[in-house]
Design an enzyme around this catalytic site. Sequence first.
Site, PDB file in Angstrom:
ATOM      1  N   CYS A  18      -5.246  -1.268 -25.766  1.00  0.00           N
ATOM      2  CA  CYS A  18      -5.729  -0.317 -24.255  1.00  0.00           C
ATOM      3  C   CYS A  18      -4.534  -1.301 -23.106  1.00  0.00           C
ATOM      4  CB  CYS A  18      -6.807  -1.342 -24.879  1.00  0.00           C
ATOM      5  SG  CYS A  18      -7.120  -3.399 -24.967  1.00  0.00           S
ATOM      6  N   ARG A  64     -13.006  -3.282 -17.920  1.00  0.00           N
ATOM      7  CA  ARG A  64     -13.115  -4.208 -17.827  1.00  0.00           C
ATOM      8  C   ARG A  64     -14.109  -4.859 -16.569  1.00  0.00           C
ATOM      9  NH1 ARG A  64      -7.357  -2.942 -17.033  1.00  0.00           N
ATOM     10  NH2 ARG A  64      -5.695  -4.396 -18.067  1.00  0.00           N
ATOM     11  N   ASN A 109      -0.807  -5.897 -23.247  1.00  0.00           N
ATOM     12  CA  ASN A 109       0.230  -7.432 -21.808  1.00  0.00           C
ATOM     13  C   ASN A 109      -0.586  -8.955 -22.335  1.00  0.00           C
ATOM     14  OD1 ASN A 109      -0.004  -4.929 -20.913  1.00  0.00           O
ATOM     15  ND2 ASN A 109      -2.541  -5.542 -19.562  1.00  0.00           N
ATOM     16  N   ASP A 110      -1.129  -9.079 -22.827  1.00  0.00           N
ATOM     17  CA  ASP A 110      -1.136 -10.200 -22.789  1.00  0.00           C
ATOM     18  C   ASP A 110      -1.135 -10.631 -24.395  1.00  0.00           C
ATOM     19  OD1 ASP A 110      -2.458 -11.940 -20.930  1.00  0.00           O
ATOM     20  OD2 ASP A 110      -3.965 -10.934 -21.953  1.00  0.00           O
ATOM     21  N   HIS A 135       0.987  -1.048  -0.129  1.00  0.00           N
ATOM     22  CA  HIS A 135       0.218  -0.108  -0.410  1.00  0.00           C
ATOM     23  C   HIS A 135       0.365   0.914  -0.057  1.00  0.00           C
ATOM     24  CE1 HIS A 135      -3.883  -2.249   1.280  1.00  0.00           C
ATOM     25  NE2 HIS A 135      -3.685  -2.067  -0.033  1.00  0.00           N
ATOM     26  N   ARG A 153       2.681 -13.961 -18.139  1.00  0.00           N
ATOM     27  CA  ARG A 153       2.541 -12.277 -17.361  1.00  0.00           C
ATOM     28  C   ARG A 153       2.853 -12.124 -16.112  1.00  0.00           C
ATOM     29  NH1 ARG A 153      -2.754 -10.022 -19.211  1.00  0.00           N
ATOM     30  NH2 ARG A 153      -2.949  -8.560 -17.842  1.00  0.00           N
ATOM     31  N   GLU A 171      -4.758  -9.686 -29.060  1.00  0.00           N
ATOM     32  CA  GLU A 171      -4.192 -10.488 -27.653  1.00  0.00           C
ATOM     33  C   GLU A 171      -3.641 -12.289 -28.090  1.00  0.00           C
ATOM     34  OE1 GLU A 171      -6.379  -9.303 -23.598  1.00  0.00           O
ATOM     35  OE2 GLU A 171      -7.928 -10.437 -24.377  1.00  0.00           O
ATOM     36  N   ARG A 220     -15.972  -4.739 -22.444  1.00  0.00           N
ATOM     37  CA  ARG A 220     -15.371  -5.913 -22.351  1.00  0.00           C
ATOM     38  C   ARG A 220     -16.012  -6.641 -22.027  1.00  0.00           C
ATOM     39  NH1 ARG A 220      -8.880  -7.203 -20.833  1.00  0.00           N
ATOM     40  NH2 ARG A 220     -10.257  -7.531 -18.963  1.00  0.00           N
TER      41      ARG A 220
HETATM   42  C1  PEP Z   1      -4.169  -6.707 -22.123  1.00  0.00           C
HETATM   43  O1  PEP Z   1      -4.195  -8.182 -22.064  1.00  0.00           O
HETATM   44  O2  PEP Z   1      -3.778  -6.052 -22.770  1.00  0.00           O
HETATM   45  C2  PEP Z   1      -5.455  -6.655 -21.735  1.00  0.00           C
HETATM   46  C3  PEP Z   1      -5.870  -5.349 -21.966  1.00  0.00           C
HETATM   47  O3  PEP Z   1      -6.267  -6.870 -21.474  1.00  0.00           O
HETATM   48  P1  PEP Z   1      -5.980  -7.255 -19.679  1.00  0.00           P
HETATM   49  O4  PEP Z   1      -4.578  -6.912 -18.932  1.00  0.00           O
HETATM   50  O5  PEP Z   1      -7.723  -6.940 -18.702  1.00  0.00           O
HETATM   51  O6  PEP Z   1      -5.436  -9.405 -19.515  1.00  0.00           O
HETATM   52 MG    MG Z   2      -5.745  -9.385 -21.795  1.00  0.00          MG
END
Ligand code: PEP
Ligand code: MG
Length: 689
Positions: A620, A416, A572-573, A309, A583, A549, A456
């Site tokens: 995103c 999300r 990210n994915d 925190h 990840r 992704e 989403r």
């Molecule tokens: C991603 O995978 O980049 C994404 C935005 O989705 P999340 O991080 O919610 O899996």
């Molecule tokens: Mg994702």
Amino acid sequence: MGDVHPPSFFSENTSMKQIDLVIQNKTGLHARPAKVLVNLAKQYKADIRIQHGPKKANAKSMVSILTLGAGKGSSITLEVDGEDEDRALDEIANAIRAGLGDTDSHPEPNGQPPPPKPAPVTSPPPTPGVLQGVSAAPGIAVGPAFHFKQTELNLHTTEIQTNLAPAMAQARTQLAHLNQQMKAKKLGAEAAIFEAHIELLDDPELSEAVQARITNGETPAQAWQTSIDERAATIASLKDEILSARAADLRDVGRRVLSIMLGAPETGIQLPSTPVIILARDLSPSDTASFDPERVLGFCIVEGGPTSHIAILARALGLPAIVGAPESILTLPEKTPVILNGNDGTLMPNPDPDVVERAAQIQHRWLEYRKFAQEQSALPATTLDGHHVDITANAKSVADAAEALKMGADGIGLLRTEFLFLDRTVAPTEDEQYEVYRAIAQTMHTSQGNRPVIIRTLDIGGDKPLPYIEQKPEMNPFLGERGIRLCLNRPELFREQLRAILRATPFGELRIMFPMVSDLAELREARALIDELTQELGTRPVQIGIMIEVPSAALLADRFAPEVDFFSIGTNDLTQYTLAMDRTNPALGKKQDGLHPAVLRLIAMTAVAAHQHGKRADICGELGSDVTAIPILLGLGIHELSVSIPAIPTVKALIRTLKLADIQPLAQQALACSTAGEVRALVKKNQTN
Ligand code: PEP
Ligand code: MG
């Protein structure tokens, strides 16, 4: 300890119901499942206890459940006694059997993976004399060191000024005030830390334990302190990153009450009147929240991790910070000049004057830039040569939507929806979902325009399972039944969500996006469902997009493009699946770089396919707010960046300094690079030219 009762305590009660269960969760009853359990238990009037070995916990007390230390495979007994005991027993037992939503990883509340854990400082520091810790909050600070030590609160030598009950009441008022202060600074998530502190303060099991000690002859101050210490020590010893953070919070609450009882000042220690850089073994969230930015330039501590925190607060308050620093920071003489670099986690004592000057300039520029960006956040993100880029927000609640608007968002690029489904024992109803989607649509429908909201659909599975959705155990959940795959296999769940979204469409500009699509058949099946429901409900058509992704979706972007209205690239994915790097694995840390040329080539393919078919390609994932990545992404033809809410002003300000004519060739050069490091060096070189 959990609340320990003699085994006969409940068995003497003839009406009490009980059932034996086994904890299935991989990491046992840790923070997230405990929270699900406590929230569920609080819905019943009955007295609900969990016995594990000799320990018995009040199921309505988070502190109590956490201290049980029930690991995977532990046998427990659920005991329920009271008017609604039958229903409570059934539902709680079912929730425990279903796993209470637990996994062995701990996604952050916002669905993001936790930042890497602090790496042990074993290797020699890169520059002689430079002390290496872990970056907790970005920024650079230059100033004299100041050792921050909590004043010792001595129960035995100091007179009690305030009794326990009024001290607790005063602590509650202080915490409510801190909560309000954070909210006033528009720091909703940080405000929640102090709400959690109030919850700890009011914990029923803690009160029972304190009361029992007082009855046994201890003074209220001793009883309070010992009860807090015992529980904090037990929680900390469970060696779980999230639980350790809870122990620090519990100690913080304990200290607050004790300080009031002993008449000590609220913030412990007086800071010098000139600005300093704080060095300490540890800080409490309350200390951190109370730092006046005029007096504290940043901090560096030995304890703590980037998910604590304290780190979250530092980021929100804009204080450069380092956690996990070497012990030697504690022996630096008071007032030693230091440069604290929160970007790379280094502390440089006694720097040469020319280095200080350079760092001070960087620090000054960074602060000016952030202030300037915030003042200009309402301006559009248009490059110097007139190319407009939409900057939207990654959001997860109605409050986020309001916050995003204030920060200058052009819309919500990623809602999300998991937030509606997590931490519960049954799925939200269609009506519950509808109310939230409608409120978000209405919030973004302002007098200045109807800003789009991309919803989403449910992205669970992988690191985000739900307790009420049965899933067979998977060896590789990230490669398993996740996102759209899971929804298509559970048509009732999917239909309810789609109906809720479609019903909310008249209230704003809602769009629908499917996560984890890897195959055209998935898109077609999901689209057919939307067509059917649109007809059934008589609602207007909505724009439909997919997340890119999974590499297969990027490679087939030209096939997907004619059948969608937009793409949104989840970097990210996409990075995880392209580089085959989990990840959530902290050991892979910095290697998981979305600027890897392989990932960039997939992004480029997606952008080209979108352009050829007159569709949009947005980003995103986190890469969209990486200042080094932004010129490359825009140069590759990305239309919109959906970023975390605090990043909106600086991302917009940066784009206003770029020229499309410059970054397009730069992006092509990046595609020809061999490593992520080369791409980063290329951009850096270009920025300094
Ligand atoms: C991603 O995978 O980049 C994404 C935005 O989705 P999340 O991080 O919610 O899996
Ligand atoms: Mg994702």
